[in-house]
Design a protein around this motif. Structure first.
Motif, mmCIF file in Angstrom:
data_model
loop_
_atom_site.group_PDB
_atom_site.id
_atom_site.type_symbol
_atom_site.label_atom_id
_atom_site.label_comp_id
_atom_site.label_asym_id
_atom_site.label_seq_id
_atom_site.Cartn_x
_atom_site.Cartn_y
_atom_site.Cartn_z
ATOM 1 N N ILE A 143 50.681 44.153 30.711
ATOM 2 C CA ILE A 143 50.128 43.292 29.674
ATOM 3 C C ILE A 143 48.751 42.840 30.150
ATOM 4 O O ILE A 143 48.620 42.236 31.214
ATOM 5 N N LEU A 144 47.733 43.151 29.367
ATOM 6 C CA LEU A 144 46.367 42.746 29.672
ATOM 7 C C LEU A 144 45.945 41.661 28.685
ATOM 8 O O LEU A 144 46.129 41.813 27.474
ATOM 9 N N ALA A 145 45.399 40.580 29.205
ATOM 10 C CA ALA A 145 44.841 39.517 28.357
ATOM 11 C C ALA A 145 43.478 39.161 28.930
ATOM 12 O O ALA A 145 43.367 38.353 29.859
ATOM 13 N N ASN A 146 42.456 39.782 28.407
ATOM 14 C CA ASN A 146 41.102 39.614 28.923
ATOM 15 C C ASN A 146 40.298 38.681 28.019
ATOM 16 O O ASN A 146 40.044 39.004 26.862
ATOM 17 N N ASN A 188 53.125 44.521 35.443
ATOM 18 C CA ASN A 188 52.061 43.575 35.769
ATOM 19 C C ASN A 188 51.532 42.847 34.548
ATOM 20 O O ASN A 188 51.432 43.419 33.455
ATOM 21 N N LEU A 189 51.184 41.606 34.763
ATOM 22 C CA LEU A 189 50.461 40.792 33.799
ATOM 23 C C LEU A 189 49.074 40.553 34.372
ATOM 24 O O LEU A 189 48.938 40.030 35.484
ATOM 25 N N ALA A 190 48.032 40.969 33.648
ATOM 26 C CA ALA A 190 46.654 40.849 34.126
ATOM 27 C C ALA A 190 45.870 39.954 33.167
ATOM 28 O O ALA A 190 45.751 40.273 31.976
ATOM 29 N N ILE A 191 45.352 38.857 33.700
ATOM 30 C CA ILE A 191 44.683 37.854 32.871
ATOM 31 C C ILE A 191 43.304 37.549 33.442
ATOM 32 O O ILE A 191 43.130 37.396 34.655
ATOM 33 N N GLN A 192 42.337 37.425 32.552
ATOM 34 C CA GLN A 192 41.009 36.939 32.921
ATOM 35 C C GLN A 192 40.597 35.917 31.876
ATOM 36 O O GLN A 192 40.661 36.180 30.682
ATOM 37 N N THR A 193 40.201 34.727 32.337
ATOM 38 C CA THR A 193 39.723 33.701 31.417
ATOM 39 C C THR A 193 38.433 33.093 31.932
ATOM 40 O O THR A 193 38.280 32.881 33.146
ATOM 41 N N PRO A 194 37.503 32.791 31.051
ATOM 42 C CA PRO A 194 36.316 32.059 31.485
ATOM 43 C C PRO A 194 36.727 30.721 32.099
ATOM 44 O O PRO A 194 37.623 30.047 31.589
ATOM 45 N N ASP A 195 36.073 30.358 33.187
ATOM 46 C CA ASP A 195 36.368 29.098 33.873
ATOM 47 C C ASP A 195 35.099 28.251 33.860
ATOM 48 O O ASP A 195 34.583 27.865 34.910
ATOM 49 N N ASN A 196 34.606 27.986 32.658
ATOM 50 C CA ASN A 196 33.248 27.453 32.528
ATOM 51 C C ASN A 196 33.117 26.229 31.634
ATOM 52 O O ASN A 196 32.026 25.924 31.155
ATOM 53 N N LEU A 197 34.212 25.502 31.389
ATOM 54 C CA LEU A 197 34.125 24.357 30.475
ATOM 55 C C LEU A 197 33.189 23.265 30.982
ATOM 56 O O LEU A 197 32.689 22.469 30.188
ATOM 57 N N LYS A 232 26.880 32.073 20.873
ATOM 58 C CA LYS A 232 27.178 32.145 19.435
ATOM 59 C C LYS A 232 28.359 33.072 19.181
ATOM 60 O O LYS A 232 29.098 32.912 18.209
ATOM 61 N N GLY A 233 28.548 34.063 20.078
ATOM 62 C CA GLY A 233 29.649 35.001 19.914
ATOM 63 C C GLY A 233 30.955 34.516 20.487
ATOM 64 O O GLY A 233 31.969 35.212 20.386
ATOM 65 N N SER A 234 30.964 33.318 21.088
ATOM 66 C CA SER A 234 32.208 32.833 21.709
ATOM 67 C C SER A 234 32.297 31.314 21.628
ATOM 68 O O SER A 234 32.827 30.748 20.677
ATOM 69 N N ALA A 235 31.773 30.610 22.621
ATOM 70 C CA ALA A 235 32.021 29.177 22.773
ATOM 71 C C ALA A 235 31.502 28.309 21.633
ATOM 72 O O ALA A 235 32.063 27.240 21.353
ATOM 73 N N LEU A 236 30.437 28.723 20.953
ATOM 74 C CA LEU A 236 29.879 27.915 19.867
ATOM 75 C C LEU A 236 30.606 28.092 18.546
ATOM 76 O O LEU A 236 30.381 27.321 17.604
ATOM 77 N N PRO A 249 24.788 32.019 35.034
ATOM 78 C CA PRO A 249 25.995 31.993 35.875
ATOM 79 C C PRO A 249 27.232 31.873 34.975
ATOM 80 O O PRO A 249 27.253 31.060 34.048
ATOM 81 N N PHE A 250 28.245 32.680 35.252
ATOM 82 C CA PHE A 250 29.443 32.674 34.406
ATOM 83 C C PHE A 250 30.681 32.816 35.281
ATOM 84 O O PHE A 250 31.060 33.917 35.668
ATOM 85 N N PRO A 251 31.342 31.703 35.624
ATOM 86 C CA PRO A 251 32.559 31.781 36.438
ATOM 87 C C PRO A 251 33.772 32.196 35.618
ATOM 88 O O PRO A 251 33.938 31.767 34.467
ATOM 89 N N ARG A 252 34.624 33.019 36.212
ATOM 90 C CA ARG A 252 35.836 33.499 35.544
ATOM 91 C C ARG A 252 37.012 33.456 36.517
ATOM 92 O O ARG A 252 36.849 33.702 37.707
ATOM 93 N N LEU A 253 38.193 33.185 35.964
ATOM 94 C CA LEU A 253 39.412 33.123 36.752
ATOM 95 C C LEU A 253 40.260 34.360 36.457
ATOM 96 O O LEU A 253 40.444 34.722 35.280
ATOM 97 N N PHE A 254 40.765 35.008 37.513
ATOM 98 C CA PHE A 254 41.531 36.242 37.387
ATOM 99 C C PHE A 254 42.943 36.038 37.920
ATOM 100 O O PHE A 254 43.155 35.350 38.924
ATOM 101 N N ILE A 255 43.910 36.672 37.262
ATOM 102 C CA ILE A 255 45.299 36.634 37.717
ATOM 103 C C ILE A 255 45.922 38.009 37.540
ATOM 104 O O ILE A 255 45.796 38.615 36.470
#
Length: 254
Positions: A96-99, A124-133, A202-206, A244-250
């Motif tokens: 399962i991929l959740a990017n 496997n479960l593979a996750i990536q999320t922006p860690d930028n709040l 504009k394509g994501s957080a906004l 700079p764009f931090p991301r968290l991976f699992i």
């Protein structure tokens, strides 16, 4: 909120790099079935299919526009419009991929363990999320939203809560034999300076902000946001900006 596959894909190379790193970290093993949750325009699904060429790969997304773009990109793959919050496979899948998708959903303490129960033993479960709040781009969006011109509409807009590495490890560890968590900060050079940073978000957080404004308010919000972004992300000598764009991976193994 509506998604625009065209807007999201403006920075496709930069947005695809993290999923390449995530999928490359998956163990090399026989994979029969793999699903991409929140597949967007199919760029992450394509990386998944290349990593496991013998697998039956599918993708789903809540946006019809994204699914249409994914189907054009990979006509031989089954893509469907569906909601991750209610998704259940008919049988356990191997990967399962959740990017860059789960950050849009609430209640991760329930969501993550549920997903951990949907993949097959050894899978496997593979996750990536922006860690930028707390990055300037997000903080300045929240501050700009408080402007009296539109505060009554978007002053209280907040993204769903995200958590730290230890929290996610503890959510998944009881359900998995191994949980690997890491954080990477990418530095994306964007030609065009501060306006390019605005175009990126504009394509994501906004999107949650812009979705609640009329055309005139959107223009005013974006102009005000650009002014503060230009100070937070100063242009380099060549006119570009380094984002700079931090991301968290699992990667969790059953």
């Amino acid at each position: 909120m509506t998604w625009s596959a065209k807007q999201y894909s403006t920075f496709e190379e930069e947005r695809t790099r993290p999923v390449r790193d995530l999928v490359a970290a998956l163990p090399q093993r026989e994979v029969r079935t793999a699903v991409d949750l929140g597949c967007g325009p199919g760029n992450s699904t394509e990386v998944l299919a290349q990593r496991f060429p013998g697998a039956l790969v599918s993708g789903m997304d809540s946006s019809d526009d994204m699914i249409q773009a994914a189907r054009k990109r990979m006509p031989g793959v089954n893509f469907e419009v569906a909601d991750i919050a209610t998704w259940r496979p008919t049988q356990p899948v191997d990967v399962i991929l959740a990017n860059a998708s789960l950050q849009w959903l609430p209640d991760h303490a329930t969501l993550y363990p549920r997903l951990a129960q949907q993949f097959a033993p050894g899978g496997n479960l593979a996750i990536q999320t922006p860690d930028n709040l707390e990055e300037p781009a997000h903080r300045l969006a929240r501050e700009t939203a408080k402007d009296p011109r539109w505060a009554d509409r978007i002053g209280d807009v907040r993204h769903p809560a995200r958590h730290g590495a230890i929290d996610y490890y503890e959510m998944l560890q009881p359900h998995c034999s191994r949980v690997d968590v890491w954080r990477t900060t990418y530095y994306h050079p964007l030609a065009g300076g501060a306006p390019a940073v605005v175009e990126w978000f504009k394509g994501s957080a906004l999107r949650p902000y812009l979705a609640l404004l009329d055309a005139e308010q959107q223009a005013g919000f974006l102009a005000s946001y650009l002014a503060v972004i230009a100070k937070a992300y100063p242009a380099l000598k060549d006119g570009s900006v380094l984002l700079p764009f931090p991301r968290l991976f699992i990667v969790a193994t059953r």
